[in-house]
Design an enzyme around this catalytic site. Sequence first.
Site, mmCIF file in Angstrom:
data_model
loop_
_atom_site.group_PDB
_atom_site.id
_atom_site.type_symbol
_atom_site.label_atom_id
_atom_site.label_comp_id
_atom_site.label_asym_id
_atom_site.label_seq_id
_atom_site.Cartn_x
_atom_site.Cartn_y
_atom_site.Cartn_z
ATOM 1 C CE1 TYR A 179 -3.752 2.428 0.438
ATOM 2 C CE2 TYR A 179 -2.393 3.431 2.104
ATOM 3 C CZ TYR A 179 -3.426 3.348 1.468
ATOM 4 O OH TYR A 179 -4.220 4.687 1.471
ATOM 5 C CE LYS A 194 -3.488 5.294 -1.828
ATOM 6 N NZ LYS A 194 -4.564 5.792 -2.685
HETATM 7 N N1 LIG Z 1 -9.193 6.630 4.982
HETATM 8 C C1 LIG Z 1 -8.036 6.849 5.269
HETATM 9 O O1 LIG Z 1 -7.688 6.954 6.418
HETATM 10 C C2 LIG Z 1 -7.071 7.223 4.039
HETATM 11 C C3 LIG Z 1 -5.975 7.767 4.220
HETATM 12 C C4 LIG Z 1 -5.022 7.992 3.384
HETATM 13 C C5 LIG Z 1 -5.343 7.675 1.917
HETATM 14 N N2 LIG Z 1 -6.512 7.277 1.839
HETATM 15 C C6 LIG Z 1 -7.231 7.192 0.555
HETATM 16 O O2 LIG Z 1 -8.332 7.748 0.266
HETATM 17 C C7 LIG Z 1 -9.091 7.176 -0.901
HETATM 18 C C8 LIG Z 1 -10.451 6.648 -0.359
HETATM 19 O O3 LIG Z 1 -10.284 5.805 0.962
HETATM 20 P P1 LIG Z 1 -11.424 5.567 1.913
HETATM 21 O O4 LIG Z 1 -11.161 5.589 3.324
HETATM 22 O O5 LIG Z 1 -12.678 6.141 1.215
HETATM 23 O O6 LIG Z 1 -11.531 3.910 1.397
HETATM 24 P P2 LIG Z 1 -12.834 3.130 0.570
HETATM 25 O O7 LIG Z 1 -12.193 1.684 0.382
HETATM 26 O O8 LIG Z 1 -14.108 3.525 1.051
HETATM 27 O O9 LIG Z 1 -12.627 3.721 -0.918
HETATM 28 C C9 LIG Z 1 -12.280 3.132 -1.988
HETATM 29 C C10 LIG Z 1 -13.078 3.179 -3.148
HETATM 30 O O10 LIG Z 1 -12.429 2.903 -4.408
HETATM 31 C C11 LIG Z 1 -13.428 1.681 -4.696
HETATM 32 N N3 LIG Z 1 -12.505 1.031 -5.671
HETATM 33 C C12 LIG Z 1 -11.560 -0.107 -5.406
HETATM 34 N N4 LIG Z 1 -11.015 -0.726 -6.297
HETATM 35 C C13 LIG Z 1 -11.562 -0.006 -7.522
HETATM 36 C C14 LIG Z 1 -11.347 -0.124 -8.730
HETATM 37 N N5 LIG Z 1 -10.515 -1.339 -9.161
HETATM 38 N N6 LIG Z 1 -11.999 0.362 -9.824
HETATM 39 C C15 LIG Z 1 -12.671 1.756 -9.333
HETATM 40 N N7 LIG Z 1 -12.944 1.829 -7.890
HETATM 41 C C16 LIG Z 1 -12.512 0.977 -7.066
HETATM 42 C C17 LIG Z 1 -14.080 1.016 -3.726
HETATM 43 O O11 LIG Z 1 -15.350 0.322 -4.180
HETATM 44 C C18 LIG Z 1 -14.343 2.276 -2.776
HETATM 45 O O12 LIG Z 1 -15.610 2.758 -3.170
HETATM 46 C C19 LIG Z 1 -8.094 5.489 -1.086
HETATM 47 O O13 LIG Z 1 -7.324 6.303 -2.262
HETATM 48 C C20 LIG Z 1 -7.072 5.690 0.162
HETATM 49 O O14 LIG Z 1 -6.064 4.896 -0.158
HETATM 50 C C21 LIG Z 1 -7.685 6.964 2.966
#
Ligand SMILES: NC(=O)c1ccc[n+]([C@@H]2O[C@H](COP(=O)([O-])OP(=O)(O)OC[C@H]3O[C@@H](n4cnc5c(N)ncnc54)[C@H](O)[C@@H]3O)[C@@H](O)[C@H]2O)c1
Length: 260
Positions: free
Chosen positions: A167, A171
């Site tokens: 992961y 990123k």
């Molecule tokens: N929540 C956190 O703490 C956090 C921190 C840093 C970065 N992020 C990043 O923020 C973004 C959103 O995170 P989140 O917490 O909402 O997680 P989440 O898992 O709810 O969101 C990810 C979304 O991507 C979709 N997805 C997965 N594979 C896919 C594909 N092949 N094609 C299209 N869509 C796809 C999923 O269905 C989901 O809706 C991500 O990039 C995550 O890495 C999150």
Amino acid sequence: MPAIPAHSSSEARVAPAPVLVTGAGGGLGRAFALGLAGRGYDVAVADIDEAGAAETARLVEDLGVSAWHGRLDVASVESTEAVAAAVAEFGGGRIHAVINNAALYAGITRAPIEELDPDEWDRVMAVNAKGPWLTVRAASPYLSDGSRVVNIASATVYSGSEHWAHYVASKGAVIGLTRVMAKELGRRGIAVNAIAPGFTLTEASYGHIEGAEQYGVDRGALRRSSQPEDIVGAALFLVGPDASFISGQTLVVDGGRQFI
Ligand SMILES: NC(=O)c1ccc[n+]([C@@H]2O[C@H](COP(=O)([O-])OP(=O)(O)OC[C@H]3O[C@@H](n4cnc5c(N)ncnc54)[C@H](O)[C@@H]3O)[C@@H](O)[C@H]2O)c1
């Protein structure tokens, strides 16, 4: 001395085109979509989770703007090309901005580098690193002077979060990709930036670590946890007129945990 216009005329032209948010079927992506709708942008909601995308689109329309929604697999050339073409048609031939938010995140394995599954490594890279590239590759013909790309990275790149090598590496790739895209697309007047959120309380996050609610309270300078809405302002800034001369940057939004 000539008067300095507040915003370039090209920006005024592109503003009505929609913003494509990938992975907007829930979590942060849905928060971005709703934030954009609140600012009057039409939003294209794409996710591998079609039902989630449909629900986000309904919520976007409730805010009085137009929404497109559809199934997207960011790891697929065919899917990214089909979705970009459909979104451009929705936007009258243009896309204002792409927010590359889709990723494999909480559901993936946390394990030491000796134990991570190489096949899972490849899947994470295909979605998290290759996905933003394929999405922008497909959307590029529909972007124009004043358009924006916002790539969602992660503050884990700076903390080097243990037992999550695939992961964190994916990123890190997003940050590198942001810089290359900024140079290549910058020739066409398109600004490309990344946001590196810290740990944020999306639905996915609750199952991800124990004591999720306390995490930010103990670690960040601002001593509170991060809600999805805490990340939205950075995205609105980066797709909007006030960020027109910012490109290739990564904005850490984590309540003051990482100082880079
Ligand atoms: N929540 C956190 O703490 C956090 C921190 C840093 C970065 N992020 C990043 O923020 C973004 C959103 O995170 P989140 O917490 O909402 O997680 P989440 O898992 O709810 O969101 C990810 C979304 O991507 C979709 N997805 C997965 N594979 C896919 C594909 N092949 N094609 C299209 N869509 C796809 C999923 O269905 C989901 O809706 C991500 O990039 C995550 O890495 C999150």
